[in-house]
Motif scaffolding. Sequence first.
Motif, short mmCIF file in Angstrom:
data_model
loop_
_atom_site.label_atom_id
_atom_site.label_comp_id
_atom_site.label_asym_id
_atom_site.label_seq_id
_atom_site.Cartn_x
_atom_site.Cartn_y
_atom_site.Cartn_z
N SER A 289 -13.70 5.41 5.77
CA SER A 289 -13.51 4.45 4.67
C SER A 289 -12.84 3.21 5.26
CB SER A 289 -12.63 5.05 3.57
OG SER A 289 -11.38 5.46 4.11
N GLY B 255 -9.03 -5.45 2.27
CA GLY B 255 -9.49 -4.09 2.01
C GLY B 255 -9.40 -3.78 0.54
N SER B 256 -8.71 -2.70 0.21
CA SER B 256 -8.55 -2.32 -1.20
C SER B 256 -7.69 -3.30 -1.97
CB SER B 256 -7.92 -0.93 -1.32
OG SER B 256 -8.73 0.01 -0.69
N GLU C 7 -5.32 8.89 -0.57
CA GLU C 7 -6.59 8.20 -0.84
C GLU C 7 -6.76 6.98 0.06
OE1 GLU C 7 -7.35 7.31 -5.31
OE2 GLU C 7 -5.20 7.73 -5.09
N HIS C 8 -5.64 6.26 0.28
CA HIS C 8 -5.72 4.97 0.95
C HIS C 8 -5.87 5.10 2.47
CE1 HIS C 8 -4.56 0.92 2.32
NE2 HIS C 8 -4.88 0.51 1.12
N ASN D 18 -10.20 1.16 3.48
CA ASN D 18 -9.21 0.65 2.53
C ASN D 18 -8.28 -0.36 3.19
OD1 ASN D 18 -9.82 2.18 0.10
ND2 ASN D 18 -9.30 3.97 1.34
N LYS E 288 0.85 -1.20 0.00
CA LYS E 288 0.00 0.00 0.00
C LYS E 288 0.88 1.25 0.00
CE LYS E 288 -0.51 0.89 4.96
NZ LYS E 288 -1.41 1.11 6.11
N MET F 263 -3.29 3.45 -5.83
CA MET F 263 -3.75 4.53 -4.97
C MET F 263 -2.58 5.33 -4.39
SD MET F 263 -6.70 2.32 -3.05
CE MET F 263 -7.57 3.60 -2.14
N ALA G 277 -4.64 -1.14 -4.23
CA ALA G 277 -3.81 -0.18 -3.50
C ALA G 277 -2.57 0.22 -4.30
CB ALA G 277 -3.39 -0.76 -2.14
N ASP H 244 -7.26 5.66 5.78
CA ASP H 244 -8.66 5.81 6.20
C ASP H 244 -8.78 6.91 7.24
OD1 ASP H 244 -9.67 3.61 4.58
OD2 ASP H 244 -8.64 2.28 5.98
#
Lengths: 356, 356, 356, 356
Positions: free
Chosen positions: D269, D245-246, D257-258, D271, C292, D253, D250, D260
């Motif tokens: 969110s 999650g995402s 954005e990622h 993610n 991530k 991203m 990710a 939370d």
Amino acid sequence: MAGNTFGQNFTITTFGESHGKAVGVILDGCPPLVEISVEEIQMELNRRRPGQSKVSTPRDEADAVEIYSGIFEGKTTGTPIMMMVFNKTQMSRDYDAVKDLFRPGHADFTYFSKYGIRDHRGGGRSSARETIGRVCAGAIAKKILAQSGIKIIAYVTQVGPHKAEKRDLSVIEDNIIRTCDLDASVKMEEYILEASEAGDSVGAIVEVVVEGVPVGVGEPVFDRLNALLAHAILSIPAVKGIEFGSGFEAALMRGSEHNDEVTKYGFLSNNAGGTLGGMASSQDIVFRFVVKPASSITVPKKGIDLYGNEKIVITEGRHDPCVAPRVVPVAEAMTAITVVDMIMADKASAKYFDKK
Amino acid sequence: MAGNTFGQNFTITTFGESHGKAVGVILDGCPPLVEISVEEIQMELNRRRPGQSKVSTPRDEADAVEIYSGIFEGKTTGTPIMMMVFNKTQMSRDYDAVKDLFRPGHADFTYFSKYGIRDHRGGGRSSARETIGRVCAGAIAKKILAQSGIKIIAYVTQVGPHKAEKRDLSVIEDNIIRTCDLDASVKMEEYILEASEAGDSVGAIVEVVVEGVPVGVGEPVFDRLNALLAHAILSIPAVKGIEFGSGFEAALMRGSEHNDEVTKYGFLSNNAGGTLGGMASSQDIVFRFVVKPASSITVPKKGIDLYGNEKIVITEGRHDPCVAPRVVPVAEAMTAITVVDMIMADKASAKYFDKK
Amino acid sequence: MAGNTFGQNFTITTFGESHGKAVGVILDGCPPLVEISVEEIQMELNRRRPGQSKVSTPRDEADAVEIYSGIFEGKTTGTPIMMMVFNKTQMSRDYDAVKDLFRPGHADFTYFSKYGIRDHRGGGRSSARETIGRVCAGAIAKKILAQSGIKIIAYVTQVGPHKAEKRDLSVIEDNIIRTCDLDASVKMEEYILEASEAGDSVGAIVEVVVEGVPVGVGEPVFDRLNALLAHAILSIPAVKGIEFGSGFEAALMRGSEHNDEVTKYGFLSNNAGGTLGGMASSQDIVFRFVVKPASSITVPKKGIDLYGNEKIVITEGRHDPCVAPRVVPVAEAMTAITVVDMIMADKASAKYFDKK
Amino acid sequence: MAGNTFGQNFTITTFGESHGKAVGVILDGCPPLVEISVEEIQMELNRRRPGQSKVSTPRDEADAVEIYSGIFEGKTTGTPIMMMVFNKTQMSRDYDAVKDLFRPGHADFTYFSKYGIRDHRGGGRSSARETIGRVCAGAIAKKILAQSGIKIIAYVTQVGPHKAEKRDLSVIEDNIIRTCDLDASVKMEEYILEASEAGDSVGAIVEVVVEGVPVGVGEPVFDRLNALLAHAILSIPAVKGIEFGSGFEAALMRGSEHNDEVTKYGFLSNNAGGTLGGMASSQDIVFRFVVKPASSITVPKKGIDLYGNEKIVITEGRHDPCVAPRVVPVAEAMTAITVVDMIMADKASAKYFDKK
């Protein structure tokens, strides 16, 4: 696991050789928020340090502990606690004479056979110096237990033929033998010094009592509290046997004598040594273990060298004529670590599940 | 782990209660291609079965083992071996009288305290019937060891005050005591039967010898071969102590006596009991353990019930006046399992790495 | 175990916090006689060190490893290997601003909730600095594997939308992205620097290939090689997914496409990613994982503090805009440790038992 | 451990081969006093049983579970729970044709290579039939979690190219695909049946959501909740990847954005997929995994036999064209077991120590 880790939830992993840079331990799984100072750990370490009295090795090593992780502003954080003692006195030259020898009673031969490599500088990994890490971790375990009203005490009950006749626990730290009978301590001391002068060593028996372990601590079947304590204590160098409660005397007893009766006021005897079915019964956990006479002696003995040649071996150096007084804090440490570990297992798996 | 698993590479997990449907074991990590028949396993089980002689419980249970997995066409496949014995004789009515009682010397009280639930039909999980699974797995372990020239033998050396004076290992299965001295067996038998008639039970000592363990087997520090054997043996119900080699006698010895000298022809004595630094030294592994007198007796004893009321307890039923003869195969099983497990650890981690 | 140990036979236990005295590892179970120098370990560590390029954090820390035990005269001895790196740059003042804050995307909140204590100086134990110990142990694991002809290589295959189109493994250490396509590396670098200038961070995908794992390595059922690798890789901070062989693409495939055909010359495809039933099939082990975007950014984000107050959080400090290039050596380390561990399990339990 | 055990405190050990006598499990470490009936366990088992719909194998096996230990009068006792299902339909003749073949995509080759022995009757130990034991233990784990307000639900989100567009969890058990979108289920079913008629199989994606895990559950570093879930899920046959999650998204991203964001009303969110630093953050734990198309197909494929001869292999028998609907309960079971295990670890080691 490769043998250097003990415990399931509260685990210690020790490292270091007697003549390497340092010896130490990682304690993992320690609950957070335990208040502990470096001085509290050092105090326990001082009880096992060499040079503390005339019945221990004359090597005088400070064995100062340093904490590298897991403690923040005087409290444990729940993360691994690494504690280490640098090896200050590395008189490796003492060992040149035994470079190629397998010393009788030592682990030289078996370690070499297992690993195919020889670190001849003292016992290396098999040295009792490895127990420093256990004592450091044990200091924290004892602190945890003390907060729950659980107390561990160990003391010498026999040195050679001299037995403690009394159980006066208040005098243990007042005599260099760490026995519970001041009168006996005089005879024990004489006996040890006499052997020491002859370049020899003597055996002894140590007793351990644990008060206040909650009923039910100990897992069923293979991880009985007594089985794990046996594992823990037999892992200490020089220990050759352990017995709980009436121990080997039970061979001479009948069930009608050995069964501990119970009234509404509690148990009337403690032949079981504090466990029933391997779980704490609310009685004191009581066990004894025997420490063999130390293997490092200057009395000449037959041995062989790496090449199979017969040699007469004399282990020079500065060794303990009786290791029992210094084993006392190690036994307390291993007992404390085992009991904390078992309490944690009990908390994990038992009926308290939904009461978090 | 929650206490019902033993071993690291060669692991046993036992299950079952004395008065449930069945008792059994999963043996995991067994090497493949070991030839083993159900008869070989049954033979070991017959050595521990109730009703085999007048010094054991008169309960006559066939204890027929069934294999459910892990063996295909007479050979182990490397996958888990599940073996099980159905509980045929479930005379639960014997236990109605003790439904609410905590029987002295039994685990009733501690199990109830730990788990908050009472299965009053006999010992439940704490019953020695649990050891059936160990004996099944041990039969396979013994087979593996036999193929490598490693032999395990256990025998009774003392019952009450009666000691075996000889070590005649050829007579062990010829007398119902499983002792190594036929003369002593007569006195031991009389002693047991006398106690039995009085509704009482007696203690005993068992010795175990392991021949042929390769040098270096046993892991350093915490997983010393002797520490693991102590763990294994102390996990057997009724065992209260263990000693290796000279054992507790070492307290009376000097280093110059205890150190086992070595010549090019081998060791001159075996005070160490076969390990140095916790690893096999090529000598026989020798240890003794004590078995307390069985707790199930009809001599009236003081106890309490679930509600804290004082009761006089008599444990009716058909129990062993001396469990030692039936513990012998259990001790062999646990020893064999431990030794196989340690050999596997040695194979995994040691210097043989690149020789696959 | 409390989470800081990985492996069954070849085990690592890491310790240390990002702003404590030091971070390090005990590697236990390492086979003896492995030749290893401090320089070989340092070389791997240099691949993960901060400040190595403009796409990594500008913190410039030498991260010099010291060995405290387990290695004697350039060879492993079979005993625990403790390796440690002192934390030189402890700029704790950077963290004063976030003393009471739970930074979004960080573990501050969960660690505090779990342990009830806050070490606000950076990530503490949850910092990626913890991976230093893994890389040290991994260097030894890679050496062991190399001697058996097993090779591990990891590289970045995607940064943001930019994918490597080629698999040129010779260029991986020639570009600061550690990707396998020099053309793609230019775009990836631009993409990272652009995000970095905006105070932001980016995600990436890393691929790992293991060549030469012997057929059959991996244990059945729960300890499949792929399951253990997933455990190992998902334990690296910031990793959020893993896939083997065709991975998630398999959802779109039919069995007739996915099944890897075999001829006498070997497999015709590698959709399985090198394992069948969780055991190595002789094909390359191939997997990919996603990293991530790093949580430490200066883009303002909504968060709360210890008292539940809403705060706008900006994580100042010197952080990585893309952690993938530095994760590459960590992934290689964890893969190597897992593979050595599984080979040891295979050696312990498999059909080679009596061939010692 | 030899691979057939999962979990540290709440542990399952499965046994049994697809064409042996039975398959089953020992669940050890289960807290006592959990109310559970054989019907509740059977209900879960029915969700994975063969023959339940036209998209599963036409083998119709009742898979009736029997409980052998650890449950007394409808409650767990804290002792090992052994549960077993007899293998009723043993049509071993189906497998005669493949007696000497290594079927592409199957574990025949690797098991034979590892163990040196071939049980050709189906997959033997590598058969998905092994998961029966997991589902039995999972039923108890789910019951425990339900009592603490923790809920686990899994469902199919993609079959081949057909994705669920909705997340209607109420319809999952109303369609034979076990997807969360009834419209999509029609297309998925058609797609599976079409492949089935062609003797082929298809891949799929399954999503799992866990609601209500207490904050802080999950151990640091190696035993992150997500790492253990990855281990658990990748241990299920046919699973080739997992993302939290995402997930792999990710990679595309940015941190801004990622990450939370959090307000006093909670996260904005998810993610991260419900963990931060590997510990539950109070958000739902969300992950997806991919199931490869089943290897047992009648489309002819190139393979080899035991002697290295090339063969065209057709796997006759009655197999699943898409295993995903039957994997759903297995994934729920493994997730439940992992979560209970981690809660127990948290209870054992965390700050609640002195609150027993």
